[in-house]
Motif scaffolding. Sequence first.
Motif, mmCIF file in Angstrom:
data_model
loop_
_atom_site.group_PDB
_atom_site.id
_atom_site.type_symbol
_atom_site.label_atom_id
_atom_site.label_comp_id
_atom_site.label_asym_id
_atom_site.label_seq_id
_atom_site.Cartn_x
_atom_site.Cartn_y
_atom_site.Cartn_z
ATOM 1 N N LEU A 136 0.846 -1.185 0.000
ATOM 2 C CA LEU A 136 0.000 0.000 0.000
ATOM 3 C C LEU A 136 0.884 1.238 0.000
ATOM 4 O O LEU A 136 1.822 1.340 0.801
ATOM 5 C CB LEU A 136 -0.899 0.007 1.234
ATOM 6 C CG LEU A 136 -2.000 1.070 1.291
ATOM 7 C CD1 LEU A 136 -3.013 0.884 0.165
ATOM 8 C CD2 LEU A 136 -2.712 1.028 2.647
ATOM 9 N N LEU A 137 0.604 2.159 -0.936
ATOM 10 C CA LEU A 137 1.347 3.420 -1.022
ATOM 11 C C LEU A 137 0.371 4.584 -0.946
ATOM 12 O O LEU A 137 -0.600 4.632 -1.703
ATOM 13 C CB LEU A 137 2.159 3.486 -2.314
ATOM 14 C CG LEU A 137 3.000 4.744 -2.552
ATOM 15 C CD1 LEU A 137 4.247 4.400 -3.388
ATOM 16 C CD2 LEU A 137 2.212 5.856 -3.277
ATOM 17 N N GLY A 138 0.621 5.507 -0.035
ATOM 18 C CA GLY A 138 -0.223 6.683 0.092
ATOM 19 C C GLY A 138 0.595 7.948 0.004
ATOM 20 O O GLY A 138 1.626 8.080 0.676
ATOM 21 N N GLY A 159 3.589 -4.515 2.979
ATOM 22 C CA GLY A 159 4.361 -3.339 3.370
ATOM 23 C C GLY A 159 3.591 -2.062 3.123
ATOM 24 O O GLY A 159 2.629 -2.023 2.347
ATOM 25 N N TRP A 160 4.027 -1.002 3.780
ATOM 26 C CA TRP A 160 3.393 0.320 3.732
ATOM 27 C C TRP A 160 4.423 1.344 3.287
ATOM 28 O O TRP A 160 5.522 1.429 3.842
ATOM 29 C CB TRP A 160 2.852 0.666 5.108
ATOM 30 C CG TRP A 160 2.451 2.088 5.390
ATOM 31 C CD1 TRP A 160 2.853 2.837 6.470
ATOM 32 C CD2 TRP A 160 1.555 2.931 4.645
ATOM 33 N NE1 TRP A 160 2.256 4.079 6.450
ATOM 34 C CE2 TRP A 160 1.458 4.166 5.330
ATOM 35 C CE3 TRP A 160 0.837 2.762 3.473
ATOM 36 C CZ2 TRP A 160 0.676 5.225 4.867
ATOM 37 C CZ3 TRP A 160 0.059 3.815 3.008
ATOM 38 C CH2 TRP A 160 -0.026 5.015 3.695
ATOM 39 N N LEU A 291 8.034 2.150 4.864
ATOM 40 C CA LEU A 291 8.995 3.045 4.227
ATOM 41 C C LEU A 291 8.384 4.435 4.165
ATOM 42 O O LEU A 291 7.285 4.614 3.640
ATOM 43 C CB LEU A 291 9.312 2.554 2.812
ATOM 44 C CG LEU A 291 10.085 3.504 1.891
ATOM 45 C CD1 LEU A 291 11.493 3.759 2.424
ATOM 46 C CD2 LEU A 291 10.138 2.937 0.470
ATOM 47 N N PHE A 292 9.095 5.416 4.704
ATOM 48 C CA PHE A 292 8.645 6.801 4.654
ATOM 49 C C PHE A 292 9.561 7.581 3.718
ATOM 50 O O PHE A 292 10.784 7.538 3.856
ATOM 51 C CB PHE A 292 8.662 7.432 6.052
ATOM 52 C CG PHE A 292 7.724 6.761 7.012
ATOM 53 C CD1 PHE A 292 6.407 7.168 7.112
ATOM 54 C CD2 PHE A 292 8.159 5.710 7.805
ATOM 55 C CE1 PHE A 292 5.523 6.544 7.982
ATOM 56 C CE2 PHE A 292 7.298 5.075 8.687
ATOM 57 C CZ PHE A 292 5.975 5.494 8.772
ATOM 58 N N THR A 348 12.448 -6.567 -1.153
ATOM 59 C CA THR A 348 12.881 -7.060 0.154
ATOM 60 C C THR A 348 11.744 -7.737 0.916
ATOM 61 O O THR A 348 11.962 -8.748 1.610
ATOM 62 C CB THR A 348 13.444 -5.906 1.001
ATOM 63 O OG1 THR A 348 14.565 -5.327 0.334
ATOM 64 C CG2 THR A 348 13.882 -6.383 2.380
ATOM 65 N N HIS A 349 10.527 -7.208 0.770
ATOM 66 C CA HIS A 349 9.449 -7.634 1.666
ATOM 67 C C HIS A 349 8.330 -8.419 0.989
ATOM 68 O O HIS A 349 7.357 -8.794 1.645
ATOM 69 C CB HIS A 349 8.874 -6.412 2.378
ATOM 70 C CG HIS A 349 9.866 -5.683 3.217
ATOM 71 N ND1 HIS A 349 10.369 -6.206 4.393
ATOM 72 C CD2 HIS A 349 10.478 -4.476 3.041
ATOM 73 C CE1 HIS A 349 11.241 -5.350 4.916
ATOM 74 N NE2 HIS A 349 11.327 -4.308 4.120
#
Length: 350
Positions: A136-138, A159-160, A291-292, A348-349
């Motif tokens: 998910l990417l926001g 992952g986020w 990940l930020f 990686t995830h």
Amino acid sequence: MKQFSTFSLKIVFIVSIVWFVNACSDDFELNNLDETLFVRHKNADMPAYIRGNSSEKVFLITLHGGPGGTGLGFTGKAFEAIEDAYGVVYFDQRGSGNSQGHYDEDDISIDLMAEDVLALVKVLKRKFGDDSRFFLLGGSWGGTLGTATLLKDQSNFKGWIEVDGANNPAGLYDLYLETFPTTANTQIALGNSVDFWEAVLALVAQVDPVNNLDDFLTLNGKAFEAEEKLFEDGFIASVENGIGGNETFFVYNFLTKAWNSGKIQSIFDDQGLFQTVDFTSQLSEIRIPSLFISGKYDMVVPIASAQTAFDAIGSTSKELRIFERSGHGPMFTEPDLFANTVIEFMNTHK
């Protein structure tokens, strides 16, 4: 941003409602997807455009900014590179992009829109199989919505990825009051756009120190103007999407707009999104890899927001990446670095 409980989820889905895209769900090629489907959930029909290489059935679901942007606002050099590696889902949220529906404004909430995202996951699984994997990417407001989605159910996601996202919309006001003077004084000392930055200092001095919608909207608009100046003075890189003129301002304020965006924005304004919503204390509940990504010169959602989220997130696998030549849109201004960073995280995830 503006240029940004457990529940029983019941959905009716329409898979590949645009029949000319694919008459049969078995005919698509996972390594070269170009599909459109609609999610029907609680009186809204919301399109999802699915592109790229999902031979591994790994998908990146994107949540656009706003409220009221459009999923396809993400498209460009960075996401074309991501599509080469993975499937990308560009989702038009309720009341945004090409979404349709008749719904009671009193029912609109972040919680409902988080349910919409989880409904999308169910439709994607029905379309591509239960063995599908999702990230998910926001971006910007999508960071708020993505956080709300993960707090409702993070079990569907590997992952986020939060890009210039606001976990704490209510905290932006104070961040503006802190960031604007610091940036203004630095730029004045350098002799850059002095008249503009002196006007910024004057604005900060005259707004109410207590968060309120009118002054928030003024400061939010000034944040985009500030990035325009930082672009003109060489701190923010030129957009690499082949767009001429003042690219940063054009991308943020035009491409992310949709024909029906004003309504959903006004609903959330009236509900006090930028005065009351703060997920900071709940971020410890999110434990998936995170990940930020933040632009060093992001004036719209200042970099301190990303640092706070990184510190508070409950994941034991987390990373904060600062893009040195970007403002509120690193996927446009540093697309190669952005794509490589996202792909590496997914590699990686997954």
